[in-house]
Design a protein around this motif. Structure first.
Motif, PDB file in Angstrom:
ATOM      1  N   ALA A 170       0.826  -1.207   0.000  1.00 52.69           N
ATOM      2  CA  ALA A 170       0.000   0.000   0.000  1.00 52.69           C
ATOM      3  C   ALA A 170       0.862   1.259   0.000  1.00 52.69           C
ATOM      4  CB  ALA A 170      -0.930  -0.015   1.209  1.00 52.69           C
ATOM      5  N   ALA A 171       1.947   1.244   0.774  1.00 55.04           N
ATOM      6  CA  ALA A 171       2.841   2.404   0.815  1.00 55.04           C
ATOM      7  C   ALA A 171       3.490   2.637  -0.546  1.00 55.04           C
ATOM      8  CB  ALA A 171       3.904   2.206   1.891  1.00 55.04           C
ATOM      9  N   ARG A 172       3.865   1.546  -1.214  1.00 55.18           N
ATOM     10  CA  ARG A 172       4.465   1.677  -2.539  1.00 55.18           C
ATOM     11  C   ARG A 172       3.422   2.169  -3.556  1.00 55.18           C
ATOM     12  NH1 ARG A 172       6.685  -2.820  -2.437  1.00 55.18           N
ATOM     13  NH2 ARG A 172       5.279  -4.118  -3.694  1.00 55.18           N
ATOM     14  N   HIS A 173       2.216   1.660  -3.429  1.00 56.42           N
ATOM     15  CA  HIS A 173       1.116   2.087  -4.296  1.00 56.42           C
ATOM     16  C   HIS A 173       0.907   3.604  -4.157  1.00 56.42           C
ATOM     17  CE1 HIS A 173      -2.691   0.940  -6.468  1.00 56.42           C
ATOM     18  NE2 HIS A 173      -3.102   2.094  -5.961  1.00 56.42           N
ATOM     19  N   PHE A 174       0.947   4.090  -2.925  1.00 52.56           N
ATOM     20  CA  PHE A 174       0.791   5.525  -2.657  1.00 52.56           C
ATOM     21  C   PHE A 174       1.934   6.313  -3.285  1.00 52.56           C
ATOM     22  CE2 PHE A 174       1.763   9.254  -0.076  1.00 52.56           C
ATOM     23  CZ  PHE A 174       0.529   9.909  -0.036  1.00 52.56           C
ATOM     24  N   ALA A 175       3.148   5.854  -3.070  1.00 51.51           N
ATOM     25  CA  ALA A 175       4.316   6.598  -3.537  1.00 51.51           C
ATOM     26  C   ALA A 175       4.411   6.630  -5.060  1.00 51.51           C
ATOM     27  CB  ALA A 175       5.588   5.989  -2.952  1.00 51.51           C
ATOM     28  N   GLU A 176       3.960   5.564  -5.709  1.00 54.58           N
ATOM     29  CA  GLU A 176       4.104   5.472  -7.165  1.00 54.58           C
ATOM     30  C   GLU A 176       2.889   5.992  -7.937  1.00 54.58           C
ATOM     31  OE1 GLU A 176       4.886   1.385  -7.896  1.00 54.58           O
ATOM     32  OE2 GLU A 176       6.935   1.432  -7.081  1.00 54.58           O
ATOM     33  N   ALA A 177       1.838   6.365  -7.218  1.00 53.49           N
ATOM     34  CA  ALA A 177       0.600   6.776  -7.890  1.00 53.49           C
ATOM     35  C   ALA A 177       0.839   7.998  -8.773  1.00 53.49           C
ATOM     36  CB  ALA A 177      -0.474   7.086  -6.855  1.00 53.49           C
ATOM     37  N   ASP A 178       0.338   7.945 -10.008  1.00 52.98           N
ATOM     38  CA  ASP A 178       0.435   9.084 -10.914  1.00 52.98           C
ATOM     39  C   ASP A 178      -0.930   9.724 -11.143  1.00 52.98           C
ATOM     40  OD1 ASP A 178      -0.826   7.204 -12.443  1.00 52.98           O
ATOM     41  OD2 ASP A 178       0.549   7.339 -14.152  1.00 52.98           O
ATOM     42  N   ASN A 179      -1.906   9.362 -10.301  1.00 47.48           N
ATOM     43  CA  ASN A 179      -3.239   9.945 -10.399  1.00 47.48           C
ATOM     44  C   ASN A 179      -3.884   9.915  -9.013  1.00 47.48           C
ATOM     45  OD1 ASN A 179      -5.148   7.411 -10.213  1.00 47.48           O
ATOM     46  ND2 ASN A 179      -3.487   6.832 -11.623  1.00 47.48           N
TER      47      ASN A 179
END
Length: 881
Positions: A711-720
């Motif tokens: 989840a933390a990686r998903h947050f950091a990599e989100a482009d939208n």
């Protein structure tokens, strides 16, 4: 009732206005402290009303002059009080009334009438705000042609907007300027609009089906021009769809939308000048979620569709509010279904109906779709009027079919264009056009409550028949003890053991006719028998949710499991998954209370496994299928002595069980649904993100650090924003360092964007962690929050009260006390917002005794405050009754 308590207004007391207004000329000289309004009204007595004095509505106005036909009236020729201007001896023939008043926009915290916020003058006149601008017959059945001349400081307000077409503009002495707008279509005062300020705009064109070119403009605060593109495209899609599906063409030379940050509602359909809460206009991939984009499209469509269902044909009185709102909600639902996924849209609409309207019907605030009475009309902008009102129109559409329904709508437009109509006018037109007898159907508009439909099925092996016995009951609601039977259309199918639909042949039919049939339940109990049923089927009941009812059927858990795998009707396939999961969750609650072994929901996990592997299915539909019912849904199903803590624990247990059983499949689907390339808000991409993010929500709760790290990686990599807010929504419910890091990073990134900050406030308010109430109290003092802005109140306080069941209903009552305090604080600033927040207490009787006592104490405290607004008084007293 105490002598000083406000008295209700009754539908049965409706009387036509004593006077009519044919033409209105307004000159509005804008000033923050003292705006002067000169109203010139061409009037005449109404020949269809008894002779009486001229009584005009007015609130919070300073009256300077009154003249009739150019002759100034002396002070003894009229009387004023806090609500009215009365002229006892108005002329019998036609006459011109001229009134000069002033009001104070910058002091108007109620955001009703003319107000000034963030440097922008704005109006909100629905339902009864025009009376705060000038004295007027402020009721929807008085329709007039408006000409509006706006005067303002050119530097402070270079843009001056009102209804209709621009007819003149120019400079005036003293650095002022003016603009004059003329609306040729008669309208009631609630559709009047004025906006003035330093605004930028984006512009486009639309060519109607008859070849007329219409200028389209969206006005926003400077710097937001790059966030209007999607709204403009949604507007053009709406205009084209209304031409193609309903034959309705736009009628002015220009259509304008203004986005403002301080607004009580989502948007307002003022003729030719829609005013929007800016959250439903402004969108960029990095600031708006897929849900935001979908809401923008739907609300723009809704307000545009009002041009015909609300503006060209308005409602005779406010009791007929469903005539414009329920009908227009149905229209915007159909538009969205055509633009996106019809199945997912239907699921979404029913979710909303059940979460907001069903509790209304089951509680002390229950009222018919067309109410019999009200104290404050602002309190009746409810889910019953909007969402249930739309379901009533949908039922007629089901009974008539698309072609005959369209014919009925054409007759409605032809008969009542330019009029203030009633529900009866609408139903008569549809009955005539669709060749339907809607006499019994009218009960839906006058009876409150959600009918319960009880179904039992019996298979006769020897005769190869399948018989459905269907009954209807409707519980008593306030003021309505006994209910007459409704006309309920029920779409059904029969699913064979092979998972395929059977052909349906009813009594008195020579051959089968299709695999889905609409049965008309019009009596308290009826029997329907199907012939040539070669094997015992499982009935698929209420396909497409053809009526706003609750369904009780003699189906077993295995039947719901079968239907959620095989039903060809997508809504009913989803419904079966929810039925199974709801029954399972209720059994888990009971097991927790009894201290017995907890089940793990293997069938739901297995269904999820198969759905995730089926690459032919719409990912958005799969996301809907694998999402468990919410805690409020389970509370609503239990209804008595609700234990919020047990519900929360049961749902978390089931989520963890499912995630553990199919971890590998969830991870594979999460990876497979990743989208490479630029963001698009279209339904296909949005569906893939929806499925990916629900997979993330399951994976993140698994023990160990893998889920949190994902989840933390998903947050950091989100482009939208969709992915960023989804990851934050997962982390905010987990007590881990990554939670605080993500919240801080989000704030640092978006602290200067008020709309994104609303998301930051809301997501913290809905956290299930124990410290949420303390955090909400801290956020009330945060620079990102102000109680004077309705969006901020909805983001933080309303989210906590309505979307955080386990923390709002804390056992010590602290959540109740906090919300009650804020209701009282808001009541002096904005009673409309305060009353809506108070609705969080509407289901107080369904909880366990200790919580009931704590909630009723807060309700009684609010109701007992001297000088409380009519808005809050009505909700508090009805909720306690």
């Amino acid at each position: 009732m105490r002598a000083e308590d406000p008295r209700p207004i009754l539908l049965k007391d409706y009387a036509p206005p004593a006077f009519l207004i044919e033409d209105v000329r307004l000159e509005i000289d804008l000033d923050p402290a003292t705006t002067r309004v000169r109203a010139t009204l061409k009037m005449r007595r109404n020949p269809d009303a008894p002779r009486g004095p001229l009584i005009l509505n007015g609130q919070k106005l300073a009256l300077h002059e009154v003249a009739i036909d150019g002759e100034m009236l002396s002070g003894n020729a009229y009387q004023t009080d806090s609500e009215h201007l009365t002229i006892p001896d108005a002329p019998d023939g036609a006459f011109t009334l001229e009134i000069l008043t002033s009001c104070g926009p910058e002091a108007n915290t109620q955001l009703l009438g003319l107000y000034l916020s963030s440097g922008i003058y704005c109006t909100q006149c629905e339902a009864e705000g025009f009376r705060r601008i000038t004295y007027y017959l402020d009721r929807p059945d008085v329709m007039a042609v408006f000409t509006t001349r706006i005067i303002a400081d050119q530097k402070f307000a270079p843009v001056l907007l009102s209804n209709g077409n621009l007819t003149a503009s120019g400079k005036l002495p003293g650095n002022k300027h003016f603009a004059e707008w003329h609306d040729p279509f008669p309208k009631p005062s609630y559709l009047f609009a004025l906006v003035a300020g330093d605004l930028a705009h984006v512009e486009d064109k639309f060519v109607t089906q008859s070849g007329r070119e219409v200028t389209l403009r969206i006005f926003v605060e400077r710097g937001n021009e790059d966030r209007c593109a999607y709204a403009m495209e949604a507007l053009k899609r709406s205009m084209r769809w209304d031409e193609e599906v309903f034959g309705r063409e736009y009628d002015l030379d220009i259509f304008m939308i203004v986005a403002v940050s301080a607004f009580n509602m989502g948007a307002m359909e003022n003729k030719g000048l829609n005013v929007f809460n800016d959250k439903y206009i402004l969108a960029r991939p990095d600031t708006a979620t897929d849900a935001d984009y979908a809401a923008i499209e739907a609300i723009i469509a809704h307000e545009y569709f009002h041009n015909w269902t609300g503006n060209r044909i308005t409602c005779r009185d406010w009791f007929q509010l469903c005539l414009k709102e329920g009908l227009t909600v149905f229209r915007d639902q159909e538009f969205t279904a055509d633009m996106r996924s019809r199945a997912v849209k239907r699921i979404s609409d029913v979710r909303l109906l059940r979460s907001h309207q069903f509790p209304e019907d089951q509680g002390p605030l229950a009222h018919p779709v067309r109410p019999d009475s009200y104290i404050e009309i602002n309190n009746f902008y409810t889910a019953t009027v909007y969402e249930k009102g739309a379901e009533l129109v949908r039922m007629i559409h089901t009974l008539a079919g698309p072609k005959r329904f369209r014919k009925g709508m054409d007759i409605y437009f032809e008969r009542h264009d330019g009029e203030a109509a009633t529900v009866e006018n609408f139903l008569d037109a549809l009955a005539d056009g669709a060749k339907l007898d809607l006499t019994q159907f009218r009960r839906w508009y006058s009876q409150a409550g959600t009918p319960e439909v009880l179904v039992s099925g019996r298979y006769d092996t020897a005769r190869q028949t399948y018989t459905l016995k269907i009954s209807q009951v409707c519980a008593a609601t306030p003021g309505q003890k006994l209910k007459e039977p409704y006309h309920i259309p029920i779409a059904v199918g029969l699913v064979g053991p092979d998972g395929k639909d059977m052909a349906l042949q009813l009594d008195d039919e020579e051959k089968a006719k299709g695999t889905t049939r609409v049965l008309n339940l019009t009596e308290r109990t009826q029997t329907f028998r199907f012939h040539n049923v070669e094997e015992k089927p499982v009935p698929s009941l209420l396909r497409g949710f053809t009526a706003p009812v609750t369904l009780s059927a003699n189906l077993k858990e295995r039947d719901w499991v079968f239907l959620m795998t095989h039903d060809s009707d997508p809504f009913n396939r989803w419904e079966a998954s929810q039925r199974y999961a709801s029954g399972l969750l209720i059994s888990l609650v009971e097991a927790l209370q009894a201290g017995t072994r907890l089940r793990k929901g293997e069938a739901f996990a297995e269904m999820t496994r198969k759905l995730l592997a089926d690459k032919k299915l719409d990912p958005d539909f799969v996301a809907q299928m694998i999402q468990l019912p919410g805690e409020q849904t389970i509370a609503q199903l239990i209804r008595e002595n609700v234990d919020v803590d047990a519900i929360h624990e049961a749902r978390e247990h089931l989520r963890l069980s499912i995630a553990g059983a199919i971890k590998d499949e969830l991870l594979a689907a999460y990876r497979r649904q990743r989208i490479e390339g630029p963001y698009s808000p279209d339904a296909s991409h949005a569906g893939r993100r929806a499925l990916r993010n629900i997979c993330l929500s399951y994976l993140a709760i698994l023990p160990g650090s893998d889920g949190v790290a994902l989840a933390a990686r998903h947050f950091a990599e989100a482009d939208n924003m969709t992915d960023q807010i989804a990851a934050l929504g997962v982390l905010v419910n987990i007590d881990c360092p990554e939670r605080e890091e993500a919240l801080a990073a989000f704030y640092d990134q978006w602290k200067d964007d008020h709309l994104v900050m609303d998301k930051w406030l809301a997501i913290q308010a809905t956290s299930s962690l124990p410290g949420t109430l303390d955090n909400v109290n801290r956020l009330l003092r945060h620079p990102a929050f102000t109680i004077r802005n309705p969006n901020k109140v909805r983001a933080l306080i309303t989210s906590f009260a309505t979307a955080n069941q386990v923390r709002f209903h804390a056992a010590d009552g602290a959540g109740y006390a906090l919300v009650a305090d804020k209701v009282l604080e808001l009541d002096s600033l904005n009673p409309q917002v305060a009353a809506r927040l108070l609705g969080a207490f509407k289901s107080w009787r369904q909880f366990a005794p200790k919580r009931r006592a704590l909630m009723s104490k807060q309700l009684a405290r609010i109701a007992g405050v001297e000088g409380i607004s009519r808005d809050v008084f009505e909700i508090a007293t009805k909720t306690l009754a």
